[in-house]
Design an enzyme around this catalytic site. Structure first.
Site, PDB file in Angstrom:
ATOM      1  N   SER A 192       0.859  -1.192   0.000  1.00  0.00           N
ATOM      2  CA  SER A 192       0.000   0.000   0.000  1.00  0.00           C
ATOM      3  C   SER A 192       0.892   1.237   0.000  1.00  0.00           C
ATOM      4  CB  SER A 192      -0.869   0.027   1.248  1.00  0.00           C
ATOM      5  OG  SER A 192      -1.519   1.283   1.382  1.00  0.00           O
ATOM      6  N   TYR A 213      -2.473  -0.801  10.010  1.00  0.00           N
ATOM      7  CA  TYR A 213      -2.462  -1.189   8.591  1.00  0.00           C
ATOM      8  C   TYR A 213      -1.162  -0.735   7.918  1.00  0.00           C
ATOM      9  CZ  TYR A 213      -4.044  -1.383   3.709  1.00  0.00           C
ATOM     10  OH  TYR A 213      -4.166  -1.653   2.372  1.00  0.00           O
TER      11      TYR A 213
END
Ligand code: NAD
Length: 261
Positions: A146, A159
């Protein structure tokens, strides 16, 4: 998906998180390129639905219900893929979870599941596949991390940290496997139109993310749109393919410029 990258792919591919938005699009592109594809996910109804769709589109589609947090489950799945489809040439790590929330409010369970899937899952699957690729001196691995791995985001500490772990693990693996002729790369998406993003945002927040409202996201998206899963699949297939034959340990950001680099 460009035709030349598809033409530069051959062999069995494994996709984790295949029932999700990005994983399914990667699987569709690999099937369209003519490859036998193994679909791994823990969401069994969604997995069977995708397998039925892809069975009609290509040959050698195999769905294997797998929880990537369980290394024994992963080892069994990888053995089944090789038994039924043949030697694995490509692995795409796309399974992931997102638990958002301010760090001070995150529970132990939210932290643990985030790392178990996003970091542990990449480790388990990459290790199982790498062990088989090394003696054959052939293979390519792409981890979908990401852009949050390198850019702080509000309410995404677990995350982002887990994605940084998976990206660095993948690059270290690339260093270890380079001498064996195996390439390992990272694709770092920004906001992409999938169930994960829908669960996180809703329409109002999606607009804020494009415009760059600081409370929602620190940066906007300079190209002014949310990515489609096909944008991410294109980057993944390029890095798997022989067109990327001299690229390893690379982190390719696909986020419309949101990370400003
Ligand atoms: P998604 O929620 O649509 O798909 C994720 C898939 O992972 C689901 O099918 C889910 O069942 C599977 N999964 C979760 N835990 C699992 C486990 N323990 N074992 C096996 N499968 C498991 O999300 P997506 O947007 O398609 O995400 C794909 C990848 O892209 C993820 O790693 C995600 O973190 C990353 N990503 C997504 C975005 C985005 O905006 N959508 C942005 C950056 C990175």
């Amino acid at each position: 998906m460009t035709a030349p990258a598809a033409a530069a792919l051959s062999g069995v591919a494994v996709v984790t998180g295949a029932a999700g938005g990005i994983g399914a699009e990667v699987a569709r592109a690999l099937v369209a390129a003519g490859l036998p594809v193994a679909l791994l996910d823990r969401d069994i109804p969604a997995l069977w639905e995708l397998a039925a769709e892809l069975d009609a589109a290509g040959e050698g589609v195999l769905a294997v219900a797998t929880d990537v947090t369980d290394s024994a489950d992963v080892d069994t799945a990888v053995a089944k893929v090789e038994g039924e489809l043949g030697p694995i040439a490509y692995l795409v790590n796309a399974a992931g979870v997102l638990r958002s929330g301010q760090a001070a409010e995150l529970t132990d369970e939210e932290w643990d599941i985030t790392f178990a899937v996003n970091a542990g899952g990449v480790f388990h699957t990459s290790r199982a596949v790498a062990r088989r690729m090394v003696p054959r001196r052939r293979g390519a691995i792409v981890t979908v991390a990401s852009n949050a791995a390198g850019t702080p985001r509000m309410a995404m500490s677990a995350y982002a940290a887990s994605k940084a772990a998976s990206a660095m693990f993948t690059k270290c693996l690339g260093l270890e496997l380079a001498g064996h002729g195996i390439r390992c790369n990272v694709v770092a998406p920004g906001s992409t139109r999938t169930p994960m993003l829908t669960a996180l945002q809703g329409d109002a927040a999606e607009r804020a993310s494009i415009a760059g409202v600081p409370d929602a996201f620190r940066l906007g998206i300079p190209l002014r749109r949310i990515a489609e899963p096909a944008h991410i699949a294109d980057a993944v297939l390029f890095l798997l393919s022989e067109r990327a034959a001299h690229i390893t340990m690379h982190d390719l950001t696909v986020d419309g410029g949101a990370a400003l680099g």
